[in-house]
Design an enzyme around this catalytic site. Structure first.
Site, short mmCIF file in Angstrom:
data_model
loop_
_atom_site.label_atom_id
_atom_site.label_comp_id
_atom_site.label_asym_id
_atom_site.label_seq_id
_atom_site.Cartn_x
_atom_site.Cartn_y
_atom_site.Cartn_z
N GLU A 127 11.65 -5.05 7.25
CA GLU A 127 10.93 -6.00 6.40
C GLU A 127 11.90 -6.54 5.35
O GLU A 127 12.60 -5.75 4.74
CB GLU A 127 9.73 -5.34 5.71
N GLY A 267 11.51 1.69 -2.32
CA GLY A 267 10.87 3.01 -2.38
C GLY A 267 10.61 3.60 -1.00
O GLY A 267 10.98 4.74 -0.72
N MET A 269 8.96 2.42 3.33
CA MET A 269 8.59 1.34 4.26
C MET A 269 7.57 1.86 5.27
O MET A 269 7.78 2.91 5.87
CB MET A 269 9.87 0.83 4.95
N GLU A 270 6.53 1.05 5.47
CA GLU A 270 5.35 1.48 6.23
C GLU A 270 5.44 1.27 7.74
O GLU A 270 4.40 1.09 8.39
CB GLU A 270 4.13 0.74 5.68
N HIS A 303 0.45 4.95 -0.61
CA HIS A 303 0.61 3.51 -0.42
C HIS A 303 1.06 3.19 1.02
O HIS A 303 0.46 2.37 1.70
CB HIS A 303 1.62 2.98 -1.44
N GLU A 304 2.11 3.85 1.46
CA GLU A 304 2.63 3.55 2.81
C GLU A 304 1.62 3.96 3.87
O GLU A 304 1.43 3.25 4.86
CB GLU A 304 3.98 4.25 3.06
N HIS A 307 -1.10 1.37 4.22
CA HIS A 307 -0.67 0.17 4.92
C HIS A 307 -1.02 0.21 6.41
O HIS A 307 -1.07 -0.83 7.07
CB HIS A 307 0.85 0.00 4.82
N GLU A 326 0.16 -6.33 0.18
CA GLU A 326 0.70 -5.54 -0.93
C GLU A 326 -0.30 -5.40 -2.09
O GLU A 326 -0.50 -4.31 -2.61
CB GLU A 326 2.03 -6.12 -1.42
#
Ligand code: B3K
Ligand code: ZN
Length: 877
Positions: A127, A267, A269-270, A303-304, A307, A326
């Site tokens: 990404e 930080g 990546m999903e 968070h990830e 996603h 996001e």
């Protein structure tokens, strides 16, 4: 200076992809110097696109070895290479199988985008536009494909080989090689592709979803780091359970892998089924990680993971829609953390973060709407506006329609858009259809940049027992958007009586009064609300819970003091205390500028004493209330900032409060001394935060020995680092002893060593610039490692405003030197570091001129990356 002018991409130019790719079959032969990637793409013309649109495959730095179409080698005449590295195939068929083989050099990839090596292992980051650095492909999120990936490598070099989806076989290859195959059953955009391979060990656990799927959970790290993964694993399991319970969303593969890497641009990546994480957001032990680190891990893991539905199953049509995934996913991780700990304290921290980073962005040269209109380098738009303000806009909708309708809206959003690449309109219309509330006006929040300013005026009529509250809004202009429209602002509010008790409220026309917080919608430049049967002149409590990302201005000081003590809403209590202190401090800054003596408002000391007296009930909240508004927050309230005067005032107040409240501070400090094992529950974290807030005041008043004693005795990183950062502001021998001891103990631990660099970069000492230059030349400094680069350069430029803005301009010069050195290595990190120089309009004319000079020097650098070009050129406009 760049000779070619980088292209601006515009949202209004969106056109659907010419070709779709139903399946992707990759064979990757790993080698650090020469990796070969063979791709088989099942292509077909997109019926939704123009029938003669060319077949363009993005590519960047690829060496093409062979290209075949339906088995036949493509003659050179049918291949056209673009200046950006892309490949266009002439006379494409309506459908066909395209096979390409390319060669890349992962070990030379210092940009850390695409496939690269770190410590001898292989990792990817795709990404937003990294997949084109791995193979030729229509590298845009609206092309979704099913991937099968076979990885081949030397057994010794890569015993472990991972990709997205579920494992699907492995075997011996030629010589000492082996292969592993991964199949991802879910269609996905190329930015979610991932590959990790090398010498890794896993910490394993499992999770059973509510429908009974057994999921194998693995965190892959370097040998020796296994014992620091427990908190990350625990956070993952809690995230999975929470998403099922709160949103009904279940995991959809048999494995969930996380790989941790120490060279990483952000930080985490999903990537589907294979999240790649910066080690900073995985590894933690009490000795080496602070409470803030533990909380950061919980948030980023969540968070990830979240996603997987908001981002992966439902993805973005184009990068202008970035906040679709996001903003929504930040909102979800904020709600998760609020449920795991104290909701009020979480909200305070999130608002503090929004104001520290997003408000200045919205008032600076890079101000852009949550959904931007154009970009040169999309990497530059992974911003606090897209993330944090985006989350605030989702929260506005949540506040407006209520939690039950919001949940129905989420269900509808996913049911309608599963496995599709969609737009922000698709999200808002699902919320609208599920709630029956017209949300069309809310789209303004996505398309208009700038922070609205809200003022309130109240009039009480004792005869009629009526109170009229008039609210006004106005948004200052931002680059490219001189005229601003009013936005719909949900204002959570209540009225307090003279005794401080909450008054029931009844608006004219309503049948019954409401006992607690209500929402007013300010949807015009000005709107009045009439409250009936108000028995006494009320004190309005506005923007409870920070119900909208606005600046509430002009609340008089006596009211702030009243609200800080009496309001029923913890956010408003905290906020009022902060605003009161900010108003006093800004007045002192003005006095300092006039050369007058700095006085002291005894109300500040009184507030500290009161907070300490009541701190037992909620130590974490007390710690938040004790901390004075930050230097950045104060600077952001000034038309023209004065970072040095702000620093002097804040320092003066800290010392003064430390002296005047010494007894109470010391008593609390002593009472909170920890005995027994280290614990990371909310209450223990709150107690440490409060104790360290007390220590900070005492040290400011001269109690350096107390800080040194804490440093020497500390058994956890939170207490150790809190003491060290106070010592680093001093000049005595304790400082050097402590810094040397810390370095000696932790020199083998990169994440802790980053803290050692940051603390010195942020120290309040006159000679900091010299120290920062010396640290830049330190043998442990490594410009190539993003964490290390940020820990020194970023910490100094963003975390030490008084020294960065030194009148000599040396701070600016250092930053520009670092950006110029870093740009050819890693343009993405270099571009991010330009930010602080862009704030020149908010500085004095003399500082502004020095800042512009450095921006110009950056811009004049030959072969500048387009990201750094965009940041520096927009800052100079
Ligand atoms: N989606 C990634 C960020 C990618 C940044 C690319 N420059 C992490 C996240 O927001 O979850
Ligand atoms: Zn994200």
């Amino acid at each position: 200076m760049r000779t070619d002018m980088p292209v601006t991409i515009r949202r209004s130019d969106y056109a659907p992809p010419a070709f779709l790719v139903d399946t992707v079959d990759l064979d990757v032969h790993l080698d650090p110097a020469a990796t070969e990637v063979r791709a088989r793409l099942a292509l077909r013309r997109n019926p939704a696109a123009a029938p003669d649109a060319p077949l363009l495959l993005d590519g960047d730095g690829l060496t093409l070895l062979e290209a075949r179409l339906d088995g036949a080698v493509l003659a050179a005449g049918r291949l056209q290479f673009g200046p950006d590295g892309s490949l266009t195939i002439a006379d494409p068929p309506a459908a066909g199988l395209l096979e390409t083989t390319v060669r890349i050099a992962p070990e030379k990839n210092t940009a850390l985008s695409g496939l690269y090596t770190s410590g001898g292992n292989f990792y990817t980051q795709c990404e937003a536009e990294g997949f084109r650095r791995i193979t030729f492909f229509p590298d845009r999120p609206d092309v979704m494909s099913r991937y099968t990936v076979t990885i081949h490598a030397d057994r010794g070099l890569c015993p472990v080989m991972l990709s997205n989806g579920n494992p699907d076989g492995s075997g011996h290859g030629e010589g000492n090689t082996h292969w592993v195959r991964w199949v991802d059953p879910h269609p996905k955009p190329s930015y979610l592709f991932a590959l990790v391979a090398g010498e890794l060990v896993n910490v394993h656990d499992q999770f059973v979803t509510k429908s009974g799927r057994l999921v194998s959970l693995n965190i892959w790290v370097r040998r020796g780091d296994e014992d620091r993964c427990g908190h990350a694993m625990d956070s993952l399991k809690r995230s999975m359970a929470w998403d099922e319970e709160v949103f009904g969303l279940e995991y959809d593969l048999d494995v969930f892998n996380i790989a941790a890497v120490s060279d990483f641009n952000m930080g985490a990546m999903e990537n589907k089924g294979l999240n790649v994480f910066n080690t900073k957001y995985v590894l933690a032990s009490p000795e080496s990680a602070t409470d803030g680190d533990w909380q950061g891990i919980e948030t980023v893991i969540a968070h990830e993971y979240f996603h997987n539905w908001t981002g992966n199953r439902v993805t973005c049509r184009d990068w202008f829609q970035l906040s679709l995934k996001e903003g929504l996913t930040v909102f979800r991780d904020q709600e998760f953390s609020a449920d795991m700990g104290s909701r009020a304290v979480k909200r305070i921290r999130d608002v503090r973060g929004l104001r520290a980073a997003q408000f200045p962005e919205d008032a600076g040269p890079m101000a852009h709407p949550v959904r931007p209109d154009s970009y040169i380098e999309i990497d530059n738009f992974y911003t606090p506006t897209v993330y944090q303000k985006g989350a605030e806009v989702v929260r506005l909708i949540h506040t407006r329609i209520g939690p039950a309708a919001f949940r129905r809206g989420m269900d509808l959003y996913i049911a309608r858009n599963d496995n599709q690449a969609v737009t922000i309109e698709d999200f808002v219309s699902a919320m609208q259809d599920a709630s029956g509330v017209d949300l069309s006006f809310f789209m303004g929040w996505y398309d208009q940049a700038g922070t609205p300013e809200v003022t309130a005026e109240g009039r009480y009529d004792p005869e009629a027992r009526r109170y009229v509250l008039t609210l006004r809004q106005q948004t200052p202009p931002t680059p490219g958007q001189p005229e601003k429209k009013p936005l719909p602002i949900p204002l959570a509010m209540g009225l307090l009586g003279p005794d401080g008790a909450e008054m029931p409220t009844r608006l004219a026309g309503e049948n019954a009064a409401q006992a607690d917080t209500r929402i007013l919608i300010l949807d015009n430049a000005e709107k009045s609300f009439t409250f009936e049967e108000v028995p006494a002149p009320p004190v309005p409590s506005l923007l409870r819970g920070f119900s909208a990302p606005v600046r509430l201005k002009g609340v008089p000081r006596d009211r702030l003091r009243f609200l800080a003590v009496h309001d029923t809403d913890p956010f408003v209590r905290w906020e009022s205390g902060q605003q009161y202190a900010a108003s006093v401090m800004l007045e002192m800054v003005a006095a300092q500028q006039r050369g007058e003596a700095l006085g002291f408002d005894p109300a500040l000391a009184e507030a500290v004493t009161n907070t300490l007296a009541a701190s037992e009930a909620d130590p974490a909240f007390a710690a938040e209330a004790l901390v004075l508004p930050g230097e950045g927050f104060l600077a952001d309230q000034m038309e023209i900032a004065d970072p040095v005067a702000i620093h002097v005032v804040r320092r003066h107040l800290r010392a003064e409060i430390g002296r005047r409240c010494a007894a109470a501070l010391r008593a609390t400090y002593d009472a909170l001394a920890e005995s027994g094992p280290y614990r990371i529950d909310g209450r223990s974290i709150g107690r440490r935060a409060l104790r360290n807030a007390c220590l900070a005041y005492l040290a400011a008043a001269g109690e350096t020995a107390l800080a040194k004693a804490q440093f020497d005795a500390a058994t956890n990183m939170t207490d150790s680092l809190a003491a060290l950062s106070l010592l680093s502001d001093t000049t005595g021998p304790e400082r050097e002893q402590a810094l040397a001891a810390f370095h000696a103990r932790w020199r083998g631990d990169d994440l802790v060593l980053d803290k050692w660099f940051s603390i010195q970069a942020m120290a309040a000492r006159d000679d900091v610039i010299d120290q920062v230059r010396a640290l830049y030349a330190h043998p442990d400094f490594d410009l190539k490692n993003p964490n290390r680069a940020r820990s020194l350069i970023g910490a100094f430029a963003s975390g030490n405003p008084a020294r960065f803005h030194d009148a000599s301009g040396e701070g600016y010069r250092f930053l520009a030197d670092a950006v110029i050195a870093l740009d050819p290595i890693n343009g993405s990190i270099a571009a991010r570091l330009v930010g602080p120089l862009g704030q020149w309009r908010r500085q004095s004319a003399a500082r502004g001129a020095l800042m512009r000079r450095e921006l110009q020097r950056v811009l004049d650098t030959p072969a500048l990356s387009k990201g750094t070009f965009e940041k520096a050129s927009k800052a100079l406009l």
